[in-house]
Design an enzyme around this catalytic site. Sequence first.
Site, short mmCIF file in Angstrom:
data_model
loop_
_atom_site.label_atom_id
_atom_site.label_comp_id
_atom_site.label_asym_id
_atom_site.label_seq_id
_atom_site.Cartn_x
_atom_site.Cartn_y
_atom_site.Cartn_z
N ALA A 49 0.80 -1.24 0.00
CA ALA A 49 0.00 0.00 0.00
C ALA A 49 0.82 1.28 0.00
O ALA A 49 0.25 2.36 0.07
CB ALA A 49 -0.91 0.01 1.24
N SER A 50 2.14 1.19 -0.10
CA SER A 50 2.90 2.41 0.18
C SER A 50 3.30 3.21 -1.06
O SER A 50 3.72 4.36 -0.94
CB SER A 50 4.16 2.08 0.99
OG SER A 50 5.09 1.36 0.22
N GLY A 52 2.98 3.55 -5.73
CA GLY A 52 2.44 3.12 -7.01
C GLY A 52 0.95 2.82 -6.98
O GLY A 52 0.14 3.58 -6.43
N PHE A 74 6.19 -2.42 3.32
CA PHE A 74 7.49 -2.96 3.69
C PHE A 74 8.49 -1.82 3.54
O PHE A 74 9.17 -1.71 2.54
CB PHE A 74 7.82 -4.11 2.73
CG PHE A 74 8.83 -5.09 3.26
CD1 PHE A 74 9.11 -5.20 4.61
CD2 PHE A 74 9.51 -5.93 2.39
CE1 PHE A 74 10.03 -6.12 5.09
CE2 PHE A 74 10.44 -6.86 2.85
CZ PHE A 74 10.69 -6.94 4.21
N TYR A 234 7.86 -9.03 -21.33
CA TYR A 234 6.86 -8.94 -20.27
C TYR A 234 5.80 -10.06 -20.37
O TYR A 234 5.92 -11.09 -19.72
CB TYR A 234 6.21 -7.54 -20.23
CG TYR A 234 5.59 -7.28 -18.88
CD1 TYR A 234 6.23 -6.49 -17.94
CD2 TYR A 234 4.39 -7.90 -18.50
CE1 TYR A 234 5.69 -6.31 -16.67
CE2 TYR A 234 3.85 -7.72 -17.25
CZ TYR A 234 4.49 -6.92 -16.34
OH TYR A 234 3.96 -6.76 -15.09
N LYS A 243 2.23 -13.63 -14.07
CA LYS A 243 0.93 -12.97 -14.23
C LYS A 243 -0.13 -13.96 -14.74
O LYS A 243 -1.30 -13.86 -14.38
CB LYS A 243 1.05 -11.77 -15.18
CG LYS A 243 1.93 -10.64 -14.64
CD LYS A 243 1.39 -10.02 -13.36
CE LYS A 243 2.19 -8.83 -12.90
NZ LYS A 243 1.78 -8.34 -11.56
N VAL A 270 5.51 4.84 -14.77
CA VAL A 270 6.77 4.87 -14.05
C VAL A 270 6.50 4.58 -12.58
O VAL A 270 5.80 5.34 -11.91
CB VAL A 270 7.43 6.27 -14.15
CG1 VAL A 270 8.77 6.27 -13.42
CG2 VAL A 270 7.59 6.68 -15.58
P1 NAD Z 1 5.55 -0.27 -6.70
O1 NAD Z 1 6.98 -0.66 -6.64
O2 NAD Z 1 5.23 1.16 -6.89
O3 NAD Z 1 4.75 -0.77 -5.43
C1 NAD Z 1 4.94 -2.04 -4.88
C2 NAD Z 1 4.50 -2.03 -3.45
O4 NAD Z 1 4.74 -3.33 -2.88
C3 NAD Z 1 5.27 -1.04 -2.59
O5 NAD Z 1 4.37 -0.40 -1.72
C4 NAD Z 1 6.24 -1.94 -1.83
O6 NAD Z 1 6.65 -1.39 -0.60
C5 NAD Z 1 5.38 -3.17 -1.62
N1 NAD Z 1 6.13 -4.37 -1.28
C6 NAD Z 1 7.13 -4.95 -1.98
N2 NAD Z 1 7.56 -6.06 -1.36
C7 NAD Z 1 6.80 -6.18 -0.24
C8 NAD Z 1 6.75 -7.13 0.82
N3 NAD Z 1 7.55 -8.19 0.85
N4 NAD Z 1 5.85 -6.92 1.81
C9 NAD Z 1 5.02 -5.84 1.81
N5 NAD Z 1 5.02 -4.93 0.83
C10 NAD Z 1 5.90 -5.09 -0.18
O7 NAD Z 1 4.94 -1.16 -7.87
P2 NAD Z 1 3.68 -0.99 -8.82
O8 NAD Z 1 4.21 -0.68 -10.18
O9 NAD Z 1 2.64 -0.14 -8.23
O10 NAD Z 1 3.19 -2.50 -8.88
C11 NAD Z 1 2.06 -2.99 -8.19
C12 NAD Z 1 1.40 -4.04 -9.04
O11 NAD Z 1 0.94 -3.43 -10.27
C13 NAD Z 1 2.34 -5.18 -9.46
O12 NAD Z 1 1.63 -6.38 -9.47
C14 NAD Z 1 2.71 -4.79 -10.88
O13 NAD Z 1 3.11 -5.89 -11.66
C15 NAD Z 1 1.39 -4.20 -11.35
N6 NAD Z 1 1.46 -3.35 -12.55
C16 NAD Z 1 2.36 -2.35 -12.65
C17 NAD Z 1 2.41 -1.59 -13.83
C18 NAD Z 1 3.40 -0.48 -14.01
O14 NAD Z 1 3.61 -0.06 -15.14
N7 NAD Z 1 3.99 0.04 -12.97
C19 NAD Z 1 1.49 -1.84 -14.87
C20 NAD Z 1 0.54 -2.85 -14.70
C21 NAD Z 1 0.54 -3.60 -13.54
#
Ligand code: NAD
Length: 393
Positions: A49-50, A52, A74, A234, A243, A270
């Site tokens: 939740a922190s 993205g 985390f 990907y 996925k 990003v």
């Molecule tokens: P991010 O890195 O911004 O966020 C990931 C979050 O997971 C962070 O809050 C991090 O602290 C937390 N985290 C990581 N390991 C952890 C653990 N062991 N315990 C607790 N928290 C933990 O990433 P994001 O891009 O927002 O990705 C989130 C989801 O969205 C992923 O499944 C990603 O594949 C998917 N996604 C991302 C994109 C993109 O372009 N960024 C596009 C489509 C889907």
Amino acid sequence: MIVKPKVRGFICTTAHAAGCKASVQEQIDYVKSHKHAEKGPQKVLVVGASMGYGLASRIAAAYSFGAATVGVIFDKPASGARTATSGWYNTAAFEEIAANDGLYAKTVNGDAYSKEIKDQTIALIKKDLGKVDCVVYSLAAPRRTMGDGTVYSSVLKTVGSAYTNKTINLKDNTVNDITVEPASEDEITATVKVMGGEDWKDWIDALKAADAIEDDAVTVAYSYIGPEITHPMYADGSIGKAKDHLFATAKEMTASGSIRAYISVNKALVTQSSAAIPIVPLYISILYKVMKEHNVHEGCIEQMYRLLNEKLFAQPVITDDEGRIRMDDLEMQPEIQAEVDKLWKEITTENLDTHADLDGYHKDFYRLFGFGIDGVDYDADIDPDVQILSMNW
Ligand code: NAD
């Protein structure tokens, strides 16, 4: 302390508390200023939740529907000369603003894959909320430690054969060819362990076993598909296998009980995680340019606002033929993809400025760590030691 960005590889090792707070406030203001669906979740668990998409989901749920939120993060607090992580500052800011607005928000900090953090989170839910009615699973993690100490590390590689295409070196803004090697069977298995659906299902099973989730609850996890140029890396790569597993898990969970599990296919953006994927950042910077020119560009908060208000809690839920929610609908529009494809074929180091929104990419990257936010005085002395309100419960 005066905090400036220090970039190492794909991450920035410093984060700006006031900048992160301003960025969270901007996201809250965005949701507040848009109209909301009539019905939505009231008690939401967000795992990851922190930052993205997870952070944006938490904000969208709280400020669209007044939902109480429990977040699992985390992150690290500040220590000595080190700032806290941006996820820590984001969470501190979110809780503070939510509390001022009369919204329940508490957070558990630790490894979401562990039984200990699941138990701690479920105890908090039972104590304060009884049951959750929505679980957002938004982890993006490099590794997973199992109960017996085995560590699985995910890889961002192809499956089958090597793939060569263009990528950007964000240190010197040059476009070069990169060859991504195929993952071994063990690496694919490990990537599925980390980023597949097993842990998502573990969370849902643990919540069910503790009677901490409503029978008609909704759960969602995030995926990406993207255009063909990114597929070997990907959708058809090691992360794509994970996925696929995530999607199969959604179907399995929905089939096996009353809880409905969805995959939302989100837009490429990003984030700390996507910055580490070869080829994808160059695609993202071209995509930003094209989508901004067409006035259809969105960030995490616009995506998650739309997901919750227009798709996931619409009656009925809006999905594609395969049952996936398509938040990449604007990204994948044929005219957008045709322009991206043309620019992709032409792009070189020399024409980067005209063919990609590199400035937008860099700005978004720095914003992840609280830098470059309007109205924040980056020369001011700030206290990096910020507390998360609920950590004292
Ligand atoms: P991010 O890195 O911004 O966020 C990931 C979050 O997971 C962070 O809050 C991090 O602290 C937390 N985290 C990581 N390991 C952890 C653990 N062991 N315990 C607790 N928290 C933990 O990433 P994001 O891009 O927002 O990705 C989130 C989801 O969205 C992923 O499944 C990603 O594949 C998917 N996604 C991302 C994109 C993109 O372009 N960024 C596009 C489509 C889907």
